[in-house]
Design a protein around this motif. Structure first.
Motif, PDB file in Angstrom:
ATOM      1  N   ARG A  31       0.780  -1.137   0.063  1.00  0.00           N
ATOM      2  CA  ARG A  31       0.060   0.108  -0.042  1.00  0.00           C
ATOM      3  C   ARG A  31       0.768   1.156   0.030  1.00  0.00           C
ATOM      4  O   ARG A  31       1.671   1.266   0.770  1.00  0.00           O
ATOM      5  CB  ARG A  31      -0.896   0.039   1.188  1.00  0.00           C
ATOM      6  N   LYS A  32       0.441   2.131  -0.840  1.00  0.00           N
ATOM      7  CA  LYS A  32       1.227   3.586  -1.115  1.00  0.00           C
ATOM      8  C   LYS A  32       1.090   4.358   0.535  1.00  0.00           C
ATOM      9  O   LYS A  32      -0.199   4.300   0.966  1.00  0.00           O
ATOM     10  CB  LYS A  32       0.918   4.439  -2.152  1.00  0.00           C
ATOM     11  N   ARG A  33       2.106   4.857   0.815  1.00  0.00           N
ATOM     12  CA  ARG A  33       2.085   5.772   2.036  1.00  0.00           C
ATOM     13  C   ARG A  33       1.271   7.038   1.785  1.00  0.00           C
ATOM     14  O   ARG A  33       1.673   7.782   1.066  1.00  0.00           O
ATOM     15  CB  ARG A  33       3.418   5.980   2.697  1.00  0.00           C
ATOM     16  N   GLU A  34       0.270   7.292   2.419  1.00  0.00           N
ATOM     17  CA  GLU A  34      -0.371   8.650   2.386  1.00  0.00           C
ATOM     18  C   GLU A  34      -0.074   9.670   3.300  1.00  0.00           C
ATOM     19  O   GLU A  34      -0.153   9.448   4.368  1.00  0.00           O
ATOM     20  CB  GLU A  34      -1.738   8.256   2.371  1.00  0.00           C
ATOM     21  N   THR A  35       0.617  10.767   2.878  1.00  0.00           N
ATOM     22  CA  THR A  35       1.134  11.647   4.034  1.00  0.00           C
ATOM     23  C   THR A  35       0.072  12.623   4.079  1.00  0.00           C
ATOM     24  O   THR A  35      -0.023  13.401   5.148  1.00  0.00           O
ATOM     25  CB  THR A  35       2.399  12.386   3.368  1.00  0.00           C
ATOM     26  N   ASP A  67      -9.063  20.749   2.750  1.00  0.00           N
ATOM     27  CA  ASP A  67      -8.051  19.785   2.904  1.00  0.00           C
ATOM     28  C   ASP A  67      -6.975  20.176   1.766  1.00  0.00           C
ATOM     29  O   ASP A  67      -5.947  19.879   1.808  1.00  0.00           O
ATOM     30  CB  ASP A  67      -8.527  18.582   2.938  1.00  0.00           C
ATOM     31  N   MET A  68      -7.334  20.834   0.966  1.00  0.00           N
ATOM     32  CA  MET A  68      -6.417  20.837  -0.249  1.00  0.00           C
ATOM     33  C   MET A  68      -6.897  21.979  -1.270  1.00  0.00           C
ATOM     34  O   MET A  68      -8.055  22.379  -1.398  1.00  0.00           O
ATOM     35  CB  MET A  68      -6.345  19.593  -1.121  1.00  0.00           C
ATOM     36  N   ASN A 144       1.290  24.341   5.449  1.00  0.00           N
ATOM     37  CA  ASN A 144       0.885  23.079   5.980  1.00  0.00           C
ATOM     38  C   ASN A 144      -0.328  22.663   5.131  1.00  0.00           C
ATOM     39  O   ASN A 144      -0.888  21.731   5.543  1.00  0.00           O
ATOM     40  CB  ASN A 144       0.440  23.346   7.584  1.00  0.00           C
ATOM     41  N   THR A 145      -0.483  23.260   4.028  1.00  0.00           N
ATOM     42  CA  THR A 145      -1.538  22.735   3.282  1.00  0.00           C
ATOM     43  C   THR A 145      -1.433  22.149   2.046  1.00  0.00           C
ATOM     44  O   THR A 145      -0.658  22.562   1.327  1.00  0.00           O
ATOM     45  CB  THR A 145      -2.566  24.336   3.203  1.00  0.00           C
ATOM     46  N   ARG A 171       7.914  20.681   0.763  1.00  0.00           N
ATOM     47  CA  ARG A 171       6.621  20.299   0.465  1.00  0.00           C
ATOM     48  C   ARG A 171       6.349  19.095  -0.315  1.00  0.00           C
ATOM     49  O   ARG A 171       5.350  18.870  -0.999  1.00  0.00           O
ATOM     50  CB  ARG A 171       6.046  21.578  -0.098  1.00  0.00           C
ATOM     51  N   GLU A 172       7.465  18.272  -0.245  1.00  0.00           N
ATOM     52  CA  GLU A 172       7.363  17.001  -1.317  1.00  0.00           C
ATOM     53  C   GLU A 172       6.242  16.134  -0.763  1.00  0.00           C
ATOM     54  O   GLU A 172       5.651  15.412  -1.354  1.00  0.00           O
ATOM     55  CB  GLU A 172       8.781  16.264  -1.347  1.00  0.00           C
TER      56      GLU A 172
END
Length: 317
Positions: A31-35, A67-68, A144-145, A171-172
């Motif tokens: 599973r891909k890591r979701e940051t 959130d984005m 932080n967004t 911000r990667e």
């Protein structure tokens, strides 16, 4: 007879294995890591509530709790990365000129009133902030967004400079970038594979081919975000009475093929987020979340927030 039995058993085994892996993809793929996880996404900062892609729009969306932020990038003649959707300034500023042919100091302000692209016969009138911002302005103001960056032109220097800014502002882990063009996405991934990429349009078609042939559970995917439209909203963008029978059929077929809960569930189980755009009505918000979409992209962040609050759709932590 034996050959037929062998073929049948092989096909049956393949179908059963595919079905199992579709439901449980982590048996084969890590599973891909979701940051970060984004449910509420503000398109161009919320183009229906403030002038699109302005700092005022971004500030309003962030204060609201989005959130984005979704935005678009071009590059000026003096190689400044700016936030703007159009290459030509005619629609947004009333000036018939390209961003790439002007230095940043020469860019005109936005008009005071802009049409909302994904809401028929809707216009947004802005306040005092009509400036085209730099990408670094956004990064500095909202450290932080998470930000979703659409690289609007196939330009190696632009891609390199966006990557440099992402690295400079650390911000990667808070950025996703790409474009409908597969060539641009490939260049983004090559420039900085640590920044997650979107599925390009050709890769979406490949994804659907893999899904409908049962091969998807066996194939690794480098992308971490599927960002697709909800084709059925075409009747809200154009006068339904002016759509031809062919256009209606194409929209229905695309909607039927794309809007599949089984596909979305499989991808999210692999750590791939699914964003549906650009939705501005509550019935479409509800449909997207019912289908298992991770997040909804909207021009009206206040409307989406109110909907999520009323329906107890919590923001990710």
């Amino acid at each position: 007879m034996c050959a037929a039995v062998y073929v049948l058993s092989t096909i049956t085994g393949y179908v059963l294995t595919s079905a199992l892996l579709l439901k449980c993809p982590t048996l084969l793929h890590r599973r891909k890591r979701e940051t970060f996880i984004s449910k509420h996404i503000s398109h161009r900062g919320g183009a229906g509530e403030n002038l699109e892609n302005t700092m005022a729009a971004f500030k309003h969306a962030v204060e609201l709790g989005t959130d984005m932020l979704e935005l678009d990038c071009h590059m000026t003649k003096d190689e400044q990365v700016v936030v703007s959707h159009d290459a030509n300034l005619r629609r947004s500023s009333g000036i018939d000129g390209k961003i790439c042919n002007m230095s940043y100091s020469e860019l005109p302000p936005y008009l005071g009133k802009l049409g909302v692209t994904f809401q028929r016969e809707c216009f947004c009138e802005g306040g005092e902030d009509k400036r085209i911002p730099l990408l670094r302005d956004v990064f500095e103001a909202f450290p932080n967004t998470p930000v979703n960056i659409d690289i609007k032109i196939n330009n190696d220097t632009l891609i390199k400079k966006v990557s440099e800014l992402v690295i400079k502002y650390d911000r990667e882990h808070l950025t996703v970038w790409g474009n409908a063009s597969n060539q641009i996405v490939k260049k983004c991934y090559k420039e900085n594979p640590r920044i997650p990429v979107l599925f390009s349009f050709p890769r979406v078609l490949q994804l659907l081919g893999l899904f409908y042939t049962g091969l998807l559970p066996f194939v690794p995917l480098k992308e971490q975000f599927l960002e697709i439209p909800m084709p059925s909203i075409i009747t809200k963008l154009r006068d339904p009475n002016k759509l031809t029978r062919t256009q209606r059929f194409i929209a229905w077929l695309a909607d039927t093929l794309l809007m599949r809960k089984a596909l979305f569930d499989h991808l999210t189980a692999r750590g791939i987020q699914v964003y549906i755009w650009v939705l501005n009505d509550e019935e479409d918000f509800q449909r997207a979340f019912d289908l298992g979409a991770t997040g909804v992209m909207t021009d009206f962040p206040t409307k989406l927030k109110d909907f999520m609050d009323r329906n107890s759709i919590s923001n990710p932590q």
